[in-house]
Write a protein that holds these residues in place. Structure first.
Motif, PDB file in Angstrom:
ATOM      1  N   GLY A  62       0.708  -1.139   0.177  1.00 59.86           N
ATOM      2  CA  GLY A  62       0.120   0.007  -0.019  1.00 59.86           C
ATOM      3  C   GLY A  62       0.749   1.319  -0.231  1.00 59.86           C
ATOM      4  O   GLY A  62       0.234   2.452   0.015  1.00 59.86           O
ATOM      5  N   VAL A  63       2.265   1.282  -0.035  1.00 56.70           N
ATOM      6  CA  VAL A  63       3.058   2.489   0.186  1.00 56.70           C
ATOM      7  C   VAL A  63       2.905   3.125  -1.517  1.00 56.70           C
ATOM      8  O   VAL A  63       3.186   2.256  -2.408  1.00 56.70           O
ATOM      9  CB  VAL A  63       4.282   2.102   0.650  1.00 56.70           C
ATOM     10  N   VAL A  64       3.031   4.338  -1.337  1.00 58.48           N
ATOM     11  CA  VAL A  64       2.992   4.833  -2.530  1.00 58.48           C
ATOM     12  C   VAL A  64       4.286   5.437  -3.150  1.00 58.48           C
ATOM     13  O   VAL A  64       5.252   5.306  -2.308  1.00 58.48           O
ATOM     14  CB  VAL A  64       2.254   6.500  -2.542  1.00 58.48           C
ATOM     15  N   PHE A  65       4.523   5.388  -4.500  1.00 60.92           N
ATOM     16  CA  PHE A  65       5.476   6.252  -5.266  1.00 60.92           C
ATOM     17  C   PHE A  65       5.644   7.591  -5.114  1.00 60.92           C
ATOM     18  O   PHE A  65       4.805   8.078  -6.014  1.00 60.92           O
ATOM     19  CB  PHE A  65       5.592   5.473  -6.689  1.00 60.92           C
ATOM     20  N   HIS A  66       5.926   8.102  -3.894  1.00 57.81           N
ATOM     21  CA  HIS A  66       5.809   9.550  -3.810  1.00 57.81           C
ATOM     22  C   HIS A  66       6.539  10.547  -4.538  1.00 57.81           C
ATOM     23  O   HIS A  66       6.349  11.759  -4.686  1.00 57.81           O
ATOM     24  CB  HIS A  66       5.894   9.823  -2.312  1.00 57.81           C
ATOM     25  N   ARG A  67       7.542  10.154  -5.288  1.00 57.94           N
ATOM     26  CA  ARG A  67       8.514  10.914  -6.168  1.00 57.94           C
ATOM     27  C   ARG A  67       9.290  10.131  -7.124  1.00 57.94           C
ATOM     28  O   ARG A  67       9.694   9.288  -6.975  1.00 57.94           O
ATOM     29  CB  ARG A  67       9.794  11.345  -4.978  1.00 57.94           C
ATOM     30  N   VAL A  68       8.766  10.443  -8.039  1.00 61.04           N
ATOM     31  CA  VAL A  68       8.939   9.788  -9.271  1.00 61.04           C
ATOM     32  C   VAL A  68       9.399  10.894 -10.517  1.00 61.04           C
ATOM     33  O   VAL A  68       8.391  11.706 -10.925  1.00 61.04           O
ATOM     34  CB  VAL A  68       7.817   9.106  -9.933  1.00 61.04           C
ATOM     35  N   ILE A  69      10.698  10.755 -10.859  1.00 56.85           N
ATOM     36  CA  ILE A  69      11.296  11.822 -11.712  1.00 56.85           C
ATOM     37  C   ILE A  69      11.488  11.176 -13.017  1.00 56.85           C
ATOM     38  O   ILE A  69      12.320  10.155 -13.265  1.00 56.85           O
ATOM     39  CB  ILE A  69      12.631  12.495 -11.268  1.00 56.85           C
ATOM     40  N   ASP A  70      10.702  11.778 -14.346  1.00 56.08           N
ATOM     41  CA  ASP A  70      11.096  11.092 -15.441  1.00 56.08           C
ATOM     42  C   ASP A  70      12.482  10.900 -15.830  1.00 56.08           C
ATOM     43  O   ASP A  70      13.074  11.951 -15.766  1.00 56.08           O
ATOM     44  CB  ASP A  70      10.206  11.572 -16.410  1.00 56.08           C
ATOM     45  N   GLY A  71      13.189   9.857 -16.393  1.00 52.74           N
ATOM     46  CA  GLY A  71      14.411   9.754 -16.668  1.00 52.74           C
ATOM     47  C   GLY A  71      15.305   9.555 -15.655  1.00 52.74           C
ATOM     48  O   GLY A  71      16.618   9.594 -15.976  1.00 52.74           O
ATOM     49  N   ARG A  93       3.317  14.638   3.479  1.00 49.26           N
ATOM     50  CA  ARG A  93       4.497  14.336   4.104  1.00 49.26           C
ATOM     51  C   ARG A  93       5.307  13.132   3.560  1.00 49.26           C
ATOM     52  O   ARG A  93       6.305  12.725   4.218  1.00 49.26           O
ATOM     53  CB  ARG A  93       3.805  14.090   5.625  1.00 49.26           C
ATOM     54  N   ALA A  94       4.511  12.549   2.613  1.00 48.24           N
ATOM     55  CA  ALA A  94       5.341  11.041   2.188  1.00 48.24           C
ATOM     56  C   ALA A  94       6.712  11.417   1.805  1.00 48.24           C
ATOM     57  O   ALA A  94       6.849  12.405   1.125  1.00 48.24           O
ATOM     58  CB  ALA A  94       4.463  10.434   0.963  1.00 48.24           C
ATOM     59  N   GLY A  95       7.789  10.839   2.295  1.00 50.08           N
ATOM     60  CA  GLY A  95       9.053  11.011   1.901  1.00 50.08           C
ATOM     61  C   GLY A  95       9.803  11.369   3.076  1.00 50.08           C
ATOM     62  O   GLY A  95      10.925  11.597   3.201  1.00 50.08           O
ATOM     63  N   MET A  96       9.028  11.807   4.070  1.00 54.11           N
ATOM     64  CA  MET A  96       9.610  12.388   5.541  1.00 54.11           C
ATOM     65  C   MET A  96       9.580  11.452   6.499  1.00 54.11           C
ATOM     66  O   MET A  96      10.168  11.554   7.499  1.00 54.11           O
ATOM     67  CB  MET A  96       8.858  13.318   5.857  1.00 54.11           C
ATOM     68  N   GLY A  97       9.141  10.119   6.455  1.00 54.56           N
ATOM     69  CA  GLY A  97       9.213   9.290   7.198  1.00 54.56           C
ATOM     70  C   GLY A  97       9.848   7.796   7.112  1.00 54.56           C
ATOM     71  O   GLY A  97      10.518   7.975   5.958  1.00 54.56           O
ATOM     72  N   GLY A  98       9.784   7.014   7.907  1.00 54.24           N
ATOM     73  CA  GLY A  98      10.394   5.639   7.978  1.00 54.24           C
ATOM     74  C   GLY A  98       9.705   4.794   8.599  1.00 54.24           C
ATOM     75  O   GLY A  98       8.641   4.808   8.980  1.00 54.24           O
ATOM     76  N   SER A 168       7.807  17.665 -12.601  1.00 57.20           N
ATOM     77  CA  SER A 168       9.171  18.138 -13.008  1.00 57.20           C
ATOM     78  C   SER A 168       9.285  19.444 -12.131  1.00 57.20           C
ATOM     79  O   SER A 168      10.667  19.645 -11.821  1.00 57.20           O
ATOM     80  CB  SER A 168       9.516  18.049 -14.228  1.00 57.20           C
ATOM     81  N   ASN A 169       8.615  20.104 -11.984  1.00 54.36           N
ATOM     82  CA  ASN A 169       8.515  21.501 -11.339  1.00 54.36           C
ATOM     83  C   ASN A 169       8.299  21.259  -9.832  1.00 54.36           C
ATOM     84  O   ASN A 169       8.647  22.316  -9.385  1.00 54.36           O
ATOM     85  CB  ASN A 169       7.469  22.337 -11.929  1.00 54.36           C
ATOM     86  N   ASP A 170       8.009  20.236  -9.486  1.00 52.83           N
ATOM     87  CA  ASP A 170       7.845  20.098  -7.763  1.00 52.83           C
ATOM     88  C   ASP A 170       8.937  18.950  -7.403  1.00 52.83           C
ATOM     89  O   ASP A 170       8.440  18.035  -6.517  1.00 52.83           O
ATOM     90  CB  ASP A 170       6.508  19.824  -7.646  1.00 52.83           C
ATOM     91  N   ASN A 171      10.184  18.633  -7.824  1.00 50.22           N
ATOM     92  CA  ASN A 171      11.011  17.643  -7.624  1.00 50.22           C
ATOM     93  C   ASN A 171      10.590  16.105  -7.673  1.00 50.22           C
ATOM     94  O   ASN A 171      10.920  15.359  -6.834  1.00 50.22           O
ATOM     95  CB  ASN A 171      11.483  17.847  -6.058  1.00 50.22           C
ATOM     96  N   GLY A 172       9.442  15.929  -8.575  1.00 53.82           N
ATOM     97  CA  GLY A 172       9.148  14.561  -8.890  1.00 53.82           C
ATOM     98  C   GLY A 172       7.880  14.284  -7.936  1.00 53.82           C
ATOM     99  O   GLY A 172       7.263  13.035  -8.071  1.00 53.82           O
ATOM    100  N   SER A 173       7.298  15.161  -7.153  1.00 56.52           N
ATOM    101  CA  SER A 173       5.945  14.916  -6.459  1.00 56.52           C
ATOM    102  C   SER A 173       4.905  14.394  -7.178  1.00 56.52           C
ATOM    103  O   SER A 173       4.647  15.014  -8.356  1.00 56.52           O
ATOM    104  CB  SER A 173       5.538  15.957  -5.580  1.00 56.52           C
ATOM    105  N   VAL A 174       4.223  13.415  -6.798  1.00 55.64           N
ATOM    106  CA  VAL A 174       3.163  12.710  -7.628  1.00 55.64           C
ATOM    107  C   VAL A 174       1.924  12.973  -6.997  1.00 55.64           C
ATOM    108  O   VAL A 174       1.798  12.771  -5.784  1.00 55.64           O
ATOM    109  CB  VAL A 174       3.613  11.163  -7.574  1.00 55.64           C
ATOM    110  N   SER A 175       1.148  13.412  -7.698  1.00 59.35           N
ATOM    111  CA  SER A 175      -0.365  13.560  -7.094  1.00 59.35           C
ATOM    112  C   SER A 175      -1.171  12.190  -7.653  1.00 59.35           C
ATOM    113  O   SER A 175      -0.860  11.723  -8.711  1.00 59.35           O
ATOM    114  CB  SER A 175      -1.281  14.719  -7.842  1.00 59.35           C
TER     115      SER A 175
END
Length: 184
Positions: A62-71, A93-98, A168-175
């Motif tokens: 169930g964990v999302v791919f929160h940051r995906v940068i093409d290429g 906040r995804a990407g700030m936890g562990g 790409s304008n938001d460091n790969g953040s995915v909606s």
């Protein structure tokens, strides 16, 4: 009698070697299919142990791919804020936890960051990897010897390529990001 013992030893070696190899193969199930991953337990034993532990506990399901940068890469693994089936899920906040486990000491190696490489995400502190990881879409040698490589996609890279890309304008953040269905 000697031939029988020799045949038995050969069969034993083949069977045990296959079992050991299978222990370091995991399946990452995504919406488009299964990705087969080989883990490098000789190169990054503590990181592989952590990935296996969290996967066995179902923490990645169930964990999302929160940051995906093409290429570049697809990042996931925030089991605290990035788990869409968890009460603490917060895409902002995804990407700030562990995980609740302690951070890991780096296990940098000479393995290159090439297409299909799995590597641990971390903060500026080299010893801050915990549960997050990324999969490289292409060669990224600027990461070599700075991030712990712990595995590689051996089947299904075309499915990794289908993961929804971020802004790409938001460091790969995915909606509305893609997520891990299971990791076993």
């Amino acid at each position: 009698m000697n031939k029988l013992i020799t045949k038995f030893l050969i069969l034993f070696f083949i069977l045990t070697n296959n079992i050991i190899a299978e222990e370091n193969i995991m399946i990452l199930k995504l919406k488009d299919g299964d990705i087969k991953i080989e883990l490098f337990d000789k190169v990054a034993p503590n990181h592989v142990k952590r990935i296996k532990q969290l996967a066995l506990e179902g923490k990645y399901d169930g964990v999302v791919f929160h940051r995906v940068i093409d290429g570049f890469m697809a990042q996931t693994g925030d089991v605290k804020f990035g788990n869409s089936s968890n009460d603490e899920f917060d895409l902002k906040r995804a990407g700030m936890g562990g995980s609740d486990l302690p951070d890991l000491k780096e296990e940098f190696s000479d393995l290159p960051h090439v297409r299909g490489t799995l590597s641990m995400a971390r903060s500026q502190d080299p010893n801050s990897a915990n549960s997050q990881f990324f999969i490289c879409f292409k060669e990224s040698s600027f990461l070599d010897r700075q991030y712990t490589v712990f595995g590689k996609v051996i089947e299904g890279m075309e499915l990794v390529d289908k993961i929804k890309k971020g802004d790409s304008n938001d460091n790969g953040s995915v909606s509305d990001p893609d997520k891990i269905i299971s990791f076993k």
